[in-house]
Scaffold this active site. Structure first.
Site, PDB file in Angstrom:
ATOM      1  N   HIS A  34       0.762  -1.068  -0.100  1.00  0.00           N
ATOM      2  CA  HIS A  34       0.029  -0.070   0.021  1.00  0.00           C
ATOM      3  C   HIS A  34       1.011   1.149   0.000  1.00  0.00           C
ATOM      4  O   HIS A  34       1.973   1.287   0.275  1.00  0.00           O
ATOM      5  CB  HIS A  34      -0.915   0.165   1.136  1.00  0.00           C
ATOM      6  N   HIS A 115       5.434   5.621  -1.625  1.00  0.00           N
ATOM      7  CA  HIS A 115       5.931   4.248  -1.748  1.00  0.00           C
ATOM      8  C   HIS A 115       5.290   2.963  -1.363  1.00  0.00           C
ATOM      9  O   HIS A 115       4.535   3.168  -0.630  1.00  0.00           O
ATOM     10  CB  HIS A 115       7.617   4.334  -1.001  1.00  0.00           C
TER      11      HIS A 115
END
Length: 169
Positions: A34, A115
């Site tokens: 995620h 990220h």
């Protein structure tokens, strides 16, 4: 109730990220790949519906987000975390800024670096070895994420679960 907000990628990209995570990420079993939009925050159980409405209101003008994972990077020397860097866009910033304010459970502890974590909890030697391999392999993945996910942390299971999704746009 401990909650968080995240962008969850397609199953196919989750599988690609998890190919690394299952070997190198000590949080692999706790949460799916995620992009964190709002780190964990705690609410009273009776405020849950208020939170859901607040999330809906805050994302009403935010369009689906294009995500482009461009390369392997890391947070060294602060921590031995390796991740797939996601190109920062106005949409990602807008989404992050909507939820990291004093009037929504506080500002972010760290600057926003979108990220997907692929390795953490590594010794310095492991970090050097793995980072070299991952950097060489590279990544170039694009997709549109159309939902913001609300996750709940279960202390009993030591795991995050999606409990609600909100359509962007």
């Amino acid at each position: 109730m401990i909650l968080g907000l995240a962008l969850v990628p397609s199953k196919s990209f989750q599988d690609e990220v998890n190919a690394y995570r299952k070997r190198y990420d000590n949080h692999y079993a706790q949460i799916m790949p995620h992009i964190t939009i709002k780190p964990q925050f705690e609410i009273d159980d009776h405020d849950f519906n208020l939170i859901k409405n607040e999330v809906k209101n805050r994302i009403s003008s935010i369009k689906p987000v294009e995500v482009h994972a461009t390369k392997a990077s890391n947070f060294a020397p602060i921590s031995n975390v390796i991740y797939f860097k996601v190109a920062k866009t106005e949409s990602l910033d807008q989404l992050f800024n909507q939820f990291n304010t004093e009037d929504f459970y506080g500002t972010a502890e760290h600057p926003f670096v979108p990220h997907f974590t692929i390795a953490q909890g590594l010794t310095s030697q492991e970090f050097e070895d793995i980072y070299g391999q991952v950097k060489l392999a590279g990544v170039d993945h694009r997709e549109i994420i159309e939902e913001l996910s609300l996750l709940q942390y279960s202390e009993e299971e030591d795991k995050w679960t999606i409990i609600e999704t909100f359509t962007l746009g």
